[in-house]
Scaffold this motif. Structure first.
Motif, PDB file in Angstrom:
ATOM      1  N   TRP A  76       0.836  -1.196   0.000  1.00  0.00           N
ATOM      2  CA  TRP A  76       0.000   0.000   0.000  1.00  0.00           C
ATOM      3  C   TRP A  76       0.871   1.246   0.000  1.00  0.00           C
ATOM      4  O   TRP A  76       2.035   1.213   0.358  1.00  0.00           O
ATOM      5  CB  TRP A  76      -0.963  -0.002   1.186  1.00  0.00           C
ATOM      6  CG  TRP A  76      -0.343   0.241   2.526  1.00  0.00           C
ATOM      7  CD1 TRP A  76      -0.279   1.432   3.189  1.00  0.00           C
ATOM      8  CD2 TRP A  76       0.306  -0.708   3.372  1.00  0.00           C
ATOM      9  NE1 TRP A  76       0.369   1.275   4.395  1.00  0.00           N
ATOM     10  CE2 TRP A  76       0.732  -0.042   4.531  1.00  0.00           C
ATOM     11  CE3 TRP A  76       0.570  -2.078   3.260  1.00  0.00           C
ATOM     12  CZ2 TRP A  76       1.395  -0.669   5.560  1.00  0.00           C
ATOM     13  CZ3 TRP A  76       1.242  -2.708   4.299  1.00  0.00           C
ATOM     14  CH2 TRP A  76       1.642  -2.011   5.423  1.00  0.00           C
ATOM     15  N   TYR A  77       0.260   2.342  -0.442  1.00  0.00           N
ATOM     16  CA  TYR A  77       0.926   3.645  -0.480  1.00  0.00           C
ATOM     17  C   TYR A  77       0.330   4.513   0.610  1.00  0.00           C
ATOM     18  O   TYR A  77      -0.891   4.690   0.680  1.00  0.00           O
ATOM     19  CB  TYR A  77       0.751   4.308  -1.845  1.00  0.00           C
ATOM     20  CG  TYR A  77       1.370   5.684  -1.919  1.00  0.00           C
ATOM     21  CD1 TYR A  77       2.744   5.846  -1.838  1.00  0.00           C
ATOM     22  CD2 TYR A  77       0.583   6.816  -2.046  1.00  0.00           C
ATOM     23  CE1 TYR A  77       3.331   7.103  -1.877  1.00  0.00           C
ATOM     24  CE2 TYR A  77       1.157   8.078  -2.100  1.00  0.00           C
ATOM     25  CZ  TYR A  77       2.525   8.212  -2.017  1.00  0.00           C
ATOM     26  OH  TYR A  77       3.104   9.450  -2.067  1.00  0.00           O
ATOM     27  N   ASP A  78       1.159   5.077   1.458  1.00  0.00           N
ATOM     28  CA  ASP A  78       0.740   5.982   2.522  1.00  0.00           C
ATOM     29  C   ASP A  78       0.983   7.408   2.026  1.00  0.00           C
ATOM     30  O   ASP A  78       2.102   7.920   2.096  1.00  0.00           O
ATOM     31  CB  ASP A  78       1.544   5.690   3.783  1.00  0.00           C
ATOM     32  CG  ASP A  78       1.160   6.561   4.969  1.00  0.00           C
ATOM     33  OD1 ASP A  78       0.505   7.609   4.778  1.00  0.00           O
ATOM     34  OD2 ASP A  78       1.525   6.199   6.095  1.00  0.00           O
ATOM     35  N   ALA A  79      -0.058   8.023   1.481  1.00  0.00           N
ATOM     36  CA  ALA A  79       0.071   9.361   0.882  1.00  0.00           C
ATOM     37  C   ALA A  79       0.460  10.413   1.915  1.00  0.00           C
ATOM     38  O   ALA A  79       1.198  11.347   1.599  1.00  0.00           O
ATOM     39  CB  ALA A  79      -1.236   9.746   0.198  1.00  0.00           C
ATOM     40  N   LYS A  80      -0.011  10.285   3.139  1.00  0.00           N
ATOM     41  CA  LYS A  80       0.305  11.268   4.181  1.00  0.00           C
ATOM     42  C   LYS A  80       1.805  11.309   4.475  1.00  0.00           C
ATOM     43  O   LYS A  80       2.381  12.358   4.676  1.00  0.00           O
ATOM     44  CB  LYS A  80      -0.475  10.941   5.450  1.00  0.00           C
ATOM     45  CG  LYS A  80      -0.281  11.933   6.563  1.00  0.00           C
ATOM     46  CD  LYS A  80      -1.141  11.587   7.756  1.00  0.00           C
ATOM     47  CE  LYS A  80      -0.940  12.591   8.880  1.00  0.00           C
ATOM     48  NZ  LYS A  80      -1.762  12.262  10.043  1.00  0.00           N
ATOM     49  N   ARG A  81       2.445  10.146   4.470  1.00  0.00           N
ATOM     50  CA  ARG A  81       3.871  10.057   4.768  1.00  0.00           C
ATOM     51  C   ARG A  81       4.734   9.917   3.523  1.00  0.00           C
ATOM     52  O   ARG A  81       5.956   9.918   3.603  1.00  0.00           O
ATOM     53  CB  ARG A  81       4.126   8.895   5.713  1.00  0.00           C
ATOM     54  CG  ARG A  81       3.520   9.143   7.087  1.00  0.00           C
ATOM     55  CD  ARG A  81       3.792   7.993   8.034  1.00  0.00           C
ATOM     56  NE  ARG A  81       3.294   8.290   9.356  1.00  0.00           N
ATOM     57  CZ  ARG A  81       2.043   8.103   9.739  1.00  0.00           C
ATOM     58  NH1 ARG A  81       1.161   7.632   8.918  1.00  0.00           N
ATOM     59  NH2 ARG A  81       1.669   8.393  10.965  1.00  0.00           N
ATOM     60  N   GLY A  82       4.100   9.746   2.350  1.00  0.00           N
ATOM     61  CA  GLY A  82       4.843   9.602   1.101  1.00  0.00           C
ATOM     62  C   GLY A  82       5.680   8.330   1.067  1.00  0.00           C
ATOM     63  O   GLY A  82       6.807   8.335   0.598  1.00  0.00           O
ATOM     64  N   ARG A  83       5.107   7.222   1.576  1.00  0.00           N
ATOM     65  CA  ARG A  83       5.866   5.979   1.670  1.00  0.00           C
ATOM     66  C   ARG A  83       5.144   4.826   0.983  1.00  0.00           C
ATOM     67  O   ARG A  83       3.921   4.700   1.061  1.00  0.00           O
ATOM     68  CB  ARG A  83       6.129   5.620   3.124  1.00  0.00           C
ATOM     69  CG  ARG A  83       6.932   6.715   3.834  1.00  0.00           C
ATOM     70  CD  ARG A  83       7.497   6.263   5.134  1.00  0.00           C
ATOM     71  NE  ARG A  83       8.597   5.335   4.985  1.00  0.00           N
ATOM     72  CZ  ARG A  83       9.861   5.671   4.795  1.00  0.00           C
ATOM     73  NH1 ARG A  83      10.202   6.939   4.675  1.00  0.00           N
ATOM     74  NH2 ARG A  83      10.803   4.760   4.724  1.00  0.00           N
ATOM     75  N   LEU A  84       5.938   3.983   0.304  1.00  0.00           N
ATOM     76  CA  LEU A  84       5.451   2.731  -0.261  1.00  0.00           C
ATOM     77  C   LEU A  84       5.754   1.649   0.757  1.00  0.00           C
ATOM     78  O   LEU A  84       6.895   1.521   1.214  1.00  0.00           O
ATOM     79  CB  LEU A  84       6.171   2.413  -1.572  1.00  0.00           C
ATOM     80  CG  LEU A  84       6.001   3.439  -2.679  1.00  0.00           C
ATOM     81  CD1 LEU A  84       7.016   3.184  -3.782  1.00  0.00           C
ATOM     82  CD2 LEU A  84       4.599   3.374  -3.231  1.00  0.00           C
ATOM     83  N   ASN A  85       4.739   0.877   1.150  1.00  0.00           N
ATOM     84  CA  ASN A  85       4.894  -0.134   2.185  1.00  0.00           C
ATOM     85  C   ASN A  85       4.577  -1.517   1.643  1.00  0.00           C
ATOM     86  O   ASN A  85       3.718  -1.677   0.774  1.00  0.00           O
ATOM     87  CB  ASN A  85       3.962   0.169   3.362  1.00  0.00           C
ATOM     88  CG  ASN A  85       4.255   1.517   3.973  1.00  0.00           C
ATOM     89  OD1 ASN A  85       5.318   1.742   4.502  1.00  0.00           O
ATOM     90  ND2 ASN A  85       3.310   2.433   3.868  1.00  0.00           N
ATOM     91  N   ASN A  86       5.249  -2.510   2.193  1.00  0.00           N
ATOM     92  CA  ASN A  86       5.016  -3.898   1.819  1.00  0.00           C
ATOM     93  C   ASN A  86       5.114  -4.744   3.083  1.00  0.00           C
ATOM     94  O   ASN A  86       6.149  -4.742   3.756  1.00  0.00           O
ATOM     95  CB  ASN A  86       6.043  -4.362   0.783  1.00  0.00           C
ATOM     96  CG  ASN A  86       5.816  -5.785   0.353  1.00  0.00           C
ATOM     97  OD1 ASN A  86       4.681  -6.236   0.248  1.00  0.00           O
ATOM     98  ND2 ASN A  86       6.884  -6.497   0.094  1.00  0.00           N
ATOM     99  N   LEU A  87       4.051  -5.449   3.409  1.00  0.00           N
ATOM    100  CA  LEU A  87       4.047  -6.361   4.548  1.00  0.00           C
ATOM    101  C   LEU A  87       4.167  -7.766   3.985  1.00  0.00           C
ATOM    102  O   LEU A  87       3.325  -8.212   3.213  1.00  0.00           O
ATOM    103  CB  LEU A  87       2.760  -6.205   5.356  1.00  0.00           C
ATOM    104  CG  LEU A  87       2.670  -7.031   6.633  1.00  0.00           C
ATOM    105  CD1 LEU A  87       3.786  -6.650   7.597  1.00  0.00           C
ATOM    106  CD2 LEU A  87       1.318  -6.830   7.290  1.00  0.00           C
ATOM    107  N   ALA A  88       5.240  -8.454   4.349  1.00  0.00           N
ATOM    108  CA  ALA A  88       5.516  -9.770   3.778  1.00  0.00           C
ATOM    109  C   ALA A  88       5.788 -10.786   4.875  1.00  0.00           C
ATOM    110  O   ALA A  88       6.296 -10.444   5.942  1.00  0.00           O
ATOM    111  CB  ALA A  88       6.712  -9.680   2.848  1.00  0.00           C
TER     112      ALA A  88
END
Length: 76
Positions: free
Chosen positions: A3-15
């Motif tokens: 998912w993309y966290d627009a507030k923090r400008g971060r691309l996240n991946n939970l694996a």
């Protein structure tokens, strides 16, 4: 899960990693910079952008369609 966290400008991946019986969750988080932010960072570092591409194969950059913004720069 990605998912993309627009507030923090971060691309996240939970694996899930590891053998099935010893799996652990790992969160990867990468800062996503806009093309404008990258240009500012390069300029402040004294780098001159000589070309920009929309992917690692060298396709033309299109702000609406390109999966990446790849900037090539030289010092000075």
């Amino acid at each position: 899960r990605r998912w993309y966290d627009a507030k923090r400008g971060r691309l996240n991946n939970l694996a899930l990693r590891g053998p099935y019986d010893k799996r652990g969750a790992i969160l990867e988080s990468v800062r996503a910079y806009s093309p404008g932010e990258l240009r500012t960072i390069f300029d402040r570092a004294g780098l001159k952008i000589v070309s920009e591409h929309g992917d690692l194969a060298g396709a033309p950059f299109d702000a609406r369609r390109s999966p990446r913004c790849v900037l090539v720069a030289v010092k000075g």
